[in-house]
Design an enzyme around this catalytic site. Structure first.
Site, PDB file in Angstrom:
ATOM      1  CG  ASP A   1      -0.188   0.090   2.531  1.00  0.00           C
ATOM      2  OD1 ASP A   1       0.845  -0.619   2.674  1.00  0.00           O
ATOM      3  OD2 ASP A   1      -0.602   0.847   3.423  1.00  0.00           O
TER       4      ASP A   1
ATOM      5  CD  GLU B   1       4.457   0.966   6.808  1.00  0.00           C
ATOM      6  OE1 GLU B   1       5.252   1.232   7.711  1.00  0.00           O
ATOM      7  OE2 GLU B   1       4.125   1.796   5.926  1.00  0.00           O
TER       8      GLU B   1
END
Lengths: 479, 479
Positions: free
Chosen positions: B98, B165
């Site tokens: 991400d 994250e």
């Protein structure tokens, strides 16, 4: 005003509410480019309504405006006139048909642009109901009543209605100045209905307004936003600097810390203090208006003076920092703190700006930061008082006397003579440019929530307020 | 690693750049619900790529999440494995697919989700290029090289790639704990490539991270936003109170003013000071990374220690106040100030929270305001160090020795042993849960602009970094 007109207004309540619903239904938000066509729509609607009741109405273009990166047309001002009899006084009426933004999601209990009549409380909820569509319709209904009853107005009436009041009244000052000897020639006095009672039970007449100076402090340093893990503790952070400076502007008790501001305030006289003493105002009024118990003082006179005759400084927000919900750990590269100072007599716009600039730059130097600060301000709106040397019983201009008598007739009580904490810069423009007396004759109450969620006007204020505007014209005529 | 593999990686640069362009082209922003489907798309894309090069990949659902008022599925974690030879060591690799939000209008010179290869500078610009898609593709390409050359990996490799994250790694800690004796059984050491060189020229290996505790201070009073003209000077304004409290947290020089924070910091030893002394780092590196000259100190050791071994406090922003461009004069009714503290050994999460809460509430009482303050915090991410008693030359675990040797082989230089100012909370989870050695082996440079505009990775870092990851596996095998 004749009992016939009073009764006519009384009898037409339902029609007036329906018409207010129509006006509120047009979301004439001036501060958002995507709503601008609704402000034009509102101008058209009003021009049509006032034309139907006998006014000659001109839509006056005011040029263009930069907003949100677009250049768009300013909404027109409406200039209107009814009557031109040299034997009669000429009264200029001002109002505005634009409104503050409003979304149901802001916390409204109902759709802001759909008027809701709560029969139990007699309240009419909707954006613009009290600020300032209700009062404008008050004037409309006075004219309509005369037309329907086949009566002449007791004065010549002129009006200027604008669509940019909530967005700095762009273009209006120039218009007033340019029409001084044109459309506005011959005005004997001005009446503005765009403020509120001091409390919720007793009417008032307003002879002063605070001004407003708006400031922008931009602290910048890094060329881009930084990761606070990598750079936290290593660099001077613009937010830390800005928050430090903003914390030095005003104390939580509202004391302005900038040297040279409080020194400019006109001294308080005993006569003036007496004015506050007799005003109909209570701690409950203000607590009900704020929905809290957060006044700095509980003393009536102290609260009133803080609002009417002393400056205040409010911190409004920070542009460029993280403002959304949730957590973000970035160090913003450039942040702009915004605050305003409400100005009172004898504060001078330039002196205020100079004092703020000097103080902010000095305090920033003390930080020892390697960031830089940039100081900007808007052109300040100056305070206005019709007569600074008033006492509660002694404001003698015929315009004020007419308003006093009209209020006594309609409400059965002598109104308070108040000053407002807010700013309507065009008031001062009218007073200075036309060199005539200006008064504010409010229709709504202190708890109407202008600019806030669930804005309302009480039906009784809307109807009696309309009777008041009409009666005022008759009292002017006989003054 | 054989020269054949090194040469293979060298020869496939164009393919690797094209693949990075594909990965960057999927805007897998985890912090925005409307982008969530792209995070899923990214998981699918990676699972497919890793499957093609011989890994067994499982997409592991992590449950649901509340975001922006919606309940939506968390993106899956990818669990992958290649090799299961009991004679070989097993290395666990972590990365995330991400990315941070990015809009061209944030100030990017090009579309953030379209990889731009600037041939003149050798830079690859795009969101996620360095954080953390480039490093994940590095691992992919090591596996692909082995497959294409018909070679076995020198170790058993497992990987955990997550898609949250940048949004608190939701669900990951639970997964690691629950798979301790399942998928993660038998892991001998962990290698994470999700940070950066200290400067722009010399590689480093990282053995410590600061933790992060995030705080929310909400000051509220009035039931609704108030007109600053009417109420300015009359009521306690939540913004004034909040700014006053925020100004008492940290000085412009970065000194934390909350008692009980600095006292928790582990004392500095001479050996540790020497570590900073020998690091390849200069004022120019940091000025180039920030695009400014805004360091608090110009001394190398002082800067490094501020970043690596001392706590810092950053003010991130205010929710509920006016944050848009332009002027607005409202008094906000409820404002939430946000700040974070980067934590270092031996700071304790609960002690930090208690100290902040006590201080903030005490200082608020001193204001004498009638508003109220509410204190909230996120669950703190603790600091991590693989070994707090390191000196520059004496970190002896085979995992670190392998990384040192690999770096020397690829870059011809012994890397610095650094700690990072940022936080990767899952590092500590791996170390504590799996009870094994963890190291960070960065691919990119300090000026890559992770989380910022114009994020990039240098082509040379991307290619040599891939060689480094591969070489590291061989050095592990021979350790």
């Amino acid at each position: 005003m004749s009992d016939k007109i009073v009764a006519h207004i009384e009898a037409n309540q339902k029609k007036y509410v329906d018409r207010l619903a129509e006006a509120v239904g047009i979301p004439s938000v001036s501060g958002d480019a995507s709503y601008r066509h609704h402000v034009f729509e509102m101008a058209d609607w009003l021009a049509n309504e006032f034309t139907k009741v006998g006014a000659q109405v001109t839509k006056r273009p005011l040029g263009k405006q930069e907003i949100q990166g677009e250049t768009i047309d300013l909404p027109p001002a409406l200039l209107g006139q009814i009557g031109n009899d040299p034997a009669k006084k000429t009264i200029l009426v001002y109002g505005h048909f634009d409104v503050q933004p409003a979304l149901k999601s802001d916390g409204w209990d109902s759709e802001p642009f759909k008027l809701v009549h709560d029969e139990a409380t007699g309240r009419l909820y909707g954006r613009g109901s009290t600020d300032d569509k209700g009062p404008i319709l008050g004037w409309l209904h006075v004219l309509e009543a005369h037309k329907e009853l086949g009566l002449d107005l007791p004065v010549n009436l002129k009006f200027v209605f604008e669509g940019m009041e909530e967005s700095g009244s762009e273009g209006l000052e120039e218009l007033v100045v340019s029409e001084k000897n044109g459309f506005l020639a011959g005005v004997d006095a001005v009446c503005i209905s765009d403020n509120y009672w001091l409390g919720t039970t007793k009417p008032c007449i307003t002879h002063g307004l605070r001004g407003c100076a708006y400031f922008y402090l931009t602290v910048s340093g890094p060329a881009r936003d930084l990761h606070s893990g990598v750079f936290g503790g290593v660099v001077h952070e613009p937010m830390t600097d800005l928050i430090s400076i903003m914390s030095r502007l005003v104390t939580p008790e509202g004391k302005i810390l900038i040297p040279g501001i409080n020194e400019q305030v006109a001294p308080l006289t005993d006569a003036e203090r007496e004015v506050y003493n007799v005003m109909d105002f209570s701690l409950e009024d203000i607590n009900s208006a704020t929905g809290s118990k957060t006044t700095i003082s509980d003393d009536k006179v102290s609260m009133l003076m803080s609002r009417m005759r002393y400056p205040s400084l409010s911190l409004h927000g920070i542009e460029g920092a993280f403002a959304e919900p949730g957590a973000k750990t970035v160090i913003p590269a450039k942040v702009t703190g915004k605050f305003s100072i409400r100005m009172v007599p004898d504060m001078d716009g330039q002196k205020v700006i100079d004092a703020v600039k000097a103080y902010v730059e000095d305090e920033f130097k003390k930080l020892g930061s390697r960031n830089t600060i940039e100081f900007k301000h808007d052109s300040p709106g100056l305070p206005w008082v019709a007569d600074p040397n008033v006492s509660a019983q002694a404001y003698q201009h015929w315009n004020y006397e007419a308003a006093f008598r009209a209020t006594e007739k309609v409400y059965g009580v002598r109104p308070d003579l108040t000053r407002e904490g807010g700013s309507i810069p065009i008031t001062l423009t009218f007073a200075d440019t036309l060199n005539c007396n200006v008064l504010l004759l409010p229709m709504g109450r202190s708890d109407d929530g202008a600019h806030s969620t669930n804005e309302k006007i009480d039906l009784s204020n809307y109807i009696k307020g309309t009777q008041l505007l009409g009666t005022y014209l008759y009292e002017v005529a006989s003054a």
